[in-house]
Design a protein around this motif. Structure first.
Motif, PDB file in Angstrom:
ATOM      1  N   THR A  98      45.459  39.638  43.314  1.00  0.00           N
ATOM      2  CA  THR A  98      46.394  39.910  42.215  1.00  0.00           C
ATOM      3  C   THR A  98      45.626  39.811  40.894  1.00  0.00           C
ATOM      4  O   THR A  98      45.754  38.836  40.155  1.00  0.00           O
ATOM      5  N   PRO A  99      44.816  40.812  40.564  1.00  0.00           N
ATOM      6  CA  PRO A  99      43.871  40.694  39.441  1.00  0.00           C
ATOM      7  C   PRO A  99      44.516  40.549  38.073  1.00  0.00           C
ATOM      8  O   PRO A  99      43.867  40.058  37.142  1.00  0.00           O
ATOM      9  N   VAL A 111      52.681  31.083  35.129  1.00  0.00           N
ATOM     10  CA  VAL A 111      52.177  32.297  35.756  1.00  0.00           C
ATOM     11  C   VAL A 111      52.342  33.467  34.790  1.00  0.00           C
ATOM     12  O   VAL A 111      53.408  33.650  34.190  1.00  0.00           O
ATOM     13  N   SER A 112      51.285  34.239  34.651  1.00  0.00           N
ATOM     14  CA  SER A 112      51.327  35.491  33.890  1.00  0.00           C
ATOM     15  C   SER A 112      50.960  36.635  34.809  1.00  0.00           C
ATOM     16  O   SER A 112      49.973  36.559  35.538  1.00  0.00           O
ATOM     17  N   ASP A 113      51.739  37.710  34.783  1.00  0.00           N
ATOM     18  CA  ASP A 113      51.433  38.898  35.574  1.00  0.00           C
ATOM     19  C   ASP A 113      50.940  40.053  34.714  1.00  0.00           C
ATOM     20  O   ASP A 113      50.868  41.193  35.178  1.00  0.00           O
ATOM     21  N   ASP A 114      50.596  39.768  33.463  1.00  0.00           N
ATOM     22  CA  ASP A 114      50.083  40.814  32.577  1.00  0.00           C
ATOM     23  C   ASP A 114      48.828  40.340  31.844  1.00  0.00           C
ATOM     24  O   ASP A 114      48.677  40.521  30.652  1.00  0.00           O
ATOM     25  N   CYS A 115      47.941  39.719  32.600  1.00  0.00           N
ATOM     26  CA  CYS A 115      46.634  39.281  32.089  1.00  0.00           C
ATOM     27  C   CYS A 115      46.750  38.271  30.949  1.00  0.00           C
ATOM     28  O   CYS A 115      45.905  38.240  30.040  1.00  0.00           O
ATOM     29  N   VAL A 146      49.816  18.286  36.166  1.00  0.00           N
ATOM     30  CA  VAL A 146      49.011  19.174  37.007  1.00  0.00           C
ATOM     31  C   VAL A 146      47.531  19.008  36.671  1.00  0.00           C
ATOM     32  O   VAL A 146      47.119  19.209  35.526  1.00  0.00           O
ATOM     33  N   HIS A 147      46.742  18.669  37.689  1.00  0.00           N
ATOM     34  CA  HIS A 147      45.304  18.506  37.510  1.00  0.00           C
ATOM     35  C   HIS A 147      44.509  19.722  37.968  1.00  0.00           C
ATOM     36  O   HIS A 147      43.465  20.024  37.405  1.00  0.00           O
ATOM     37  N   HIS A 148      44.996  20.427  39.002  1.00  0.00           N
ATOM     38  CA  HIS A 148      44.208  21.526  39.549  1.00  0.00           C
ATOM     39  C   HIS A 148      45.108  22.466  40.337  1.00  0.00           C
ATOM     40  O   HIS A 148      46.030  22.022  41.024  1.00  0.00           O
ATOM     41  N   VAL A 149      44.826  23.769  40.218  1.00  0.00           N
ATOM     42  CA  VAL A 149      45.529  24.791  40.990  1.00  0.00           C
ATOM     43  C   VAL A 149      44.507  25.533  41.839  1.00  0.00           C
ATOM     44  O   VAL A 149      43.566  26.138  41.316  1.00  0.00           O
ATOM     45  N   LEU A 150      44.679  25.473  43.150  1.00  0.00           N
ATOM     46  CA  LEU A 150      43.824  26.196  44.094  1.00  0.00           C
ATOM     47  C   LEU A 150      44.590  27.408  44.592  1.00  0.00           C
ATOM     48  O   LEU A 150      45.649  27.275  45.211  1.00  0.00           O
ATOM     49  N   ALA A 151      44.077  28.608  44.327  1.00  0.00           N
ATOM     50  CA  ALA A 151      44.711  29.848  44.780  1.00  0.00           C
ATOM     51  C   ALA A 151      44.134  30.232  46.135  1.00  0.00           C
ATOM     52  O   ALA A 151      42.985  30.676  46.234  1.00  0.00           O
ATOM     53  N   LEU A 152      44.919  30.063  47.197  1.00  0.00           N
ATOM     54  CA  LEU A 152      44.500  30.476  48.530  1.00  0.00           C
ATOM     55  C   LEU A 152      44.675  31.974  48.723  1.00  0.00           C
ATOM     56  O   LEU A 152      43.996  32.591  49.547  1.00  0.00           O
ATOM     57  N   SER A 153      45.610  32.557  47.980  1.00  0.00           N
ATOM     58  CA  SER A 153      45.823  34.004  47.947  1.00  0.00           C
ATOM     59  C   SER A 153      46.484  34.312  46.612  1.00  0.00           C
ATOM     60  O   SER A 153      46.618  33.431  45.751  1.00  0.00           O
ATOM     61  N   GLY A 154      46.943  35.543  46.439  1.00  0.00           N
ATOM     62  CA  GLY A 154      47.632  35.861  45.203  1.00  0.00           C
ATOM     63  C   GLY A 154      48.952  35.140  45.049  1.00  0.00           C
ATOM     64  O   GLY A 154      49.433  34.925  43.933  1.00  0.00           O
ATOM     65  N   ASP A 155      49.569  34.747  46.170  1.00  0.00           N
ATOM     66  CA  ASP A 155      50.880  34.110  46.140  1.00  0.00           C
ATOM     67  C   ASP A 155      50.863  32.643  46.572  1.00  0.00           C
ATOM     68  O   ASP A 155      51.753  31.879  46.208  1.00  0.00           O
ATOM     69  N   GLU A 156      49.865  32.252  47.369  1.00  0.00           N
ATOM     70  CA  GLU A 156      49.842  30.890  47.919  1.00  0.00           C
ATOM     71  C   GLU A 156      48.929  29.994  47.095  1.00  0.00           C
ATOM     72  O   GLU A 156      47.730  30.264  46.938  1.00  0.00           O
ATOM     73  N   LEU A 157      49.514  28.922  46.581  1.00  0.00           N
ATOM     74  CA  LEU A 157      48.800  27.973  45.733  1.00  0.00           C
ATOM     75  C   LEU A 157      48.940  26.577  46.301  1.00  0.00           C
ATOM     76  O   LEU A 157      49.988  26.215  46.833  1.00  0.00           O
ATOM     77  N   VAL A 158      47.886  25.772  46.154  1.00  0.00           N
ATOM     78  CA  VAL A 158      47.945  24.342  46.417  1.00  0.00           C
ATOM     79  C   VAL A 158      47.649  23.642  45.096  1.00  0.00           C
ATOM     80  O   VAL A 158      46.611  23.890  44.481  1.00  0.00           O
ATOM     81  N   VAL A 159      48.576  22.783  44.686  1.00  0.00           N
ATOM     82  CA  VAL A 159      48.497  22.183  43.358  1.00  0.00           C
ATOM     83  C   VAL A 159      48.354  20.671  43.489  1.00  0.00           C
ATOM     84  O   VAL A 159      49.163  20.009  44.152  1.00  0.00           O
TER      85      VAL A 159
END
Length: 320
Positions: A142-143, A157-161, A184-197
């Protein structure tokens, strides 16, 4: 790659700057960047960035020399590029977001970040009564989507850069502690939709880009700093509370993206809190970890060993 070792180099971001060492001989580390506390060291392709309380620095030679990119605010806590490399994002303390379209030569503030409805509530006494952007992430799937983790403020979350933002923090807090809400200390993006926070009040996962959250920990060790995924395994660590008086530091590993967390023993078990993670690009390589006492650990054949030390708290790791 450098001439020190054919297997790579470890960069360690600490409270005293960045240290550099061969990954097979971490004891032979030396400081290559002297700054205030380094919050993130991140490698993207052949470029390394160090986000520090003294500014944002870039290295194009494997961490040997560094250039100050002169972000408009001095204290830079997070950095990430867009997948195509055309944009570079920098998050600061206080919580402002900047973007560069020329590799860091010039910067523009993304004003939409200041228009989030909860913006005036972002603060914590531990950080001079203001918040900062502690984590930034853009996944190649999800660039145009930028994920920001704010300490203390939540996930946005922003979907427009980065031009406009939505809060995705509902359900992302520890109900027992008001001072840990949305920490919130850290956001790990496993995919464009799946996050571990990783939060001061628990470890959370979403598979819907923050529209709903599942808490993964059992509330016994609720203070998390960072999660890391490598070769099908999730790594994270936690304590009962911030620092010495409540330590009981614990290392967790998971093979099901956090649905179950296995407690794993390691050198310094209980007394040394793991704050940072890194691994070489090759999937069969081992994982490195850095602790709050400056120890660098390595996972070899499923066992953790101490492979070196640096003279300050490890805040972030990168391998080149």
């Amino acid at each position: 790659m450098n001439n020190e070792t054919p297997r790579g180099t470890l960069l360690v971001g600490t409270d005293q700057g960045v240290y550099r060492a061969p990954i097979d001989y971490v004891a032979n580390s030396r400081r290559v960047l002297a700054t205030d506390s380094v919050l993130r060291v991140r490698r993207f392709d052949d470029v390394v960035f160090a986000a520090t309380r003294s500014g944002l620095f870039r290295s194009r030679d494997g961490g040997k020399t560094w250039t100050d990119l002169n972000v408009p605010r001095r204290e830079v806590y997070s950095v990430t590029p867009s997948p195509d490399g055309k944009c570079l994002y920098a998050g600061t303390h206080p919580a402002h977001l900047y973007v560069s379209a020329d590799g860091g030569t010039s910067w523009r503030e993304l004003a939409g970040f200041q228009e989030v409805p909860s913006r005036e509530t972002w603060h914590t006494p531990r950080h001079r009564n203001v918040a900062h952007i502690r984590s930034l992430s853009v996944h190649p799937d999800t660039p145009d989507r930028v994920i920001a983790g704010v300490e203390v403020g939540g996930v946005l979350v922003s979907d427009d850069c980065g031009e406009s933002w939505e809060e995705r923090r509902a359900g992302l807090h520890d109900e027992r502690a008001d001072d840990l809400q949305y920490d919130v200390h850290h956001v790990l993006a496993l995919s464009g939709d799946e996050l571990v926070v990783s939060c001061g009040g628990g470890l959370y996962r979403t598979r819907k880009t923050g529209h709903s959250w599942t808490r993964l920990d059992d509330h016994d060790h609720p203070y998390f700093r960072e999660a890391f995924a490598h070769n099908g395994r999730l790594y994270t660590a936690a304590t009962r509370g911030p620092w010495a008086g409540e330590m009981d530091a614990t290392l967790f590993e998971s093979t099901d993206q956090g649905d179950s967390l296995e407690v794993v023993s390691y050198p310094g078990d209980g007394d040394e809190f793991i704050l940072a993670w890194a691994a070489p690009d090759r999937a069969d390589e081992d994982v490195f970890a850095g602790t709050h006492t400056g120890s660098v650990l390595r996972r070899v054949d499923g066992e953790w060993t101490t492979v070196g030390n640096v003279p300050a708290r490890c805040q972030s790791l990168a391998i080149i």
